[in-house]
Design an enzyme around this catalytic site. Sequence first.
Site, mmCIF file in Angstrom:
data_model
loop_
_atom_site.group_PDB
_atom_site.id
_atom_site.type_symbol
_atom_site.label_atom_id
_atom_site.label_comp_id
_atom_site.label_asym_id
_atom_site.label_seq_id
_atom_site.Cartn_x
_atom_site.Cartn_y
_atom_site.Cartn_z
ATOM 1 C CG ASP A 26 -74.348 24.546 94.357
ATOM 2 O OD1 ASP A 26 -74.662 24.192 93.270
ATOM 3 O OD2 ASP A 26 -74.381 23.582 95.241
ATOM 4 C CE LYS A 227 -58.571 36.368 100.507
ATOM 5 N NZ LYS A 227 -58.672 36.697 99.240
ATOM 6 C CG ASP A 252 -53.715 37.539 92.826
ATOM 7 O OD1 ASP A 252 -54.496 37.232 94.038
ATOM 8 O OD2 ASP A 252 -53.117 38.339 92.891
#
Length: 306
Positions: A26, A227, A252
């Site tokens: 979603d 992150k 990436d």
Amino acid sequence: MANGLPNPPAALLTAATARSLLDSVDAFLFDCDGVIWKGDELIEGVPETLDLLRNMGKKLVFVTNNSRKSRRQYSKKFKALGVEVAEEEIFTSSFAAAMFLKLNNFSPEKKVYVVGEDGILEELRLAGFEGFGGPEDGKKNILLEANFYFEHDKSVGAVIVGLDQYFNYYKMQYASLCIRENPGCLFIATNRDPTGHMTSTQEWPGAGTMVAAVSCSVQKEPIVVGKPSSFLMDFLLKSFNLETSRMCMVGDRLDTDILFGQNTGCKTLLVLSGVTTLPELQDGSNSIHPDHYTNSVYDLVGLLQQ
């Protein structure tokens, strides 16, 4: 690794798996550097890909470890590159650092010393905190003479270290003194990326190099808010009504983007338009395997048209 078992090797995205992925998701979380752009150059096919996903009713969120800009500044960058992205769709590590302080009831009477750039300072200001340092302290020098004593503000309650092209010895000492000598002073890192695509042609030292310098000086590990830390995802989930199992992280970097997605229960798609190369992905020593990989986000458009 899932259920104690090694992750299976990543599969090249095909027309069939692209359709299956779209049906099962979603929302797409996109890294920016190396996925949407390199430096100040948009990667080919990005606008068409984002338009396609929006037209399919998919929620798009942009999650970047680059702390140099605030969400407002990134929204302007998107617009300058010809892509309309709302500020509310952008989650930066600079914003995450400010929100970490907010959610942990950091006293607004305490100051924050910033080893980083304007993005962190702006997000701190918007969150109601007083930050200082940043680019301004990049102009300052230290003259190491006998009996020289370096003064620092005893009211600093947190030090935030992010990507800083103005990094110098002055900042490293100021940050170190605050962390070592101010009781309870927090040491926060926006991320620990070793490199990043600061320009379209080369990789450059990332925030992790500045974090490592301060960490080595104080002999202490930082609280990481970007992150692959789950803090950013926890905050994102509070902002949107989404389930991680219905989300796909597109990035990436294996050690940040893909690991972030895996740590938080998302599907993962590695694009080879940035840092990670195919030989690195397929190297036997690599233990981080995305669900799928492809050359760039634009491949989604071509595969879904087959």
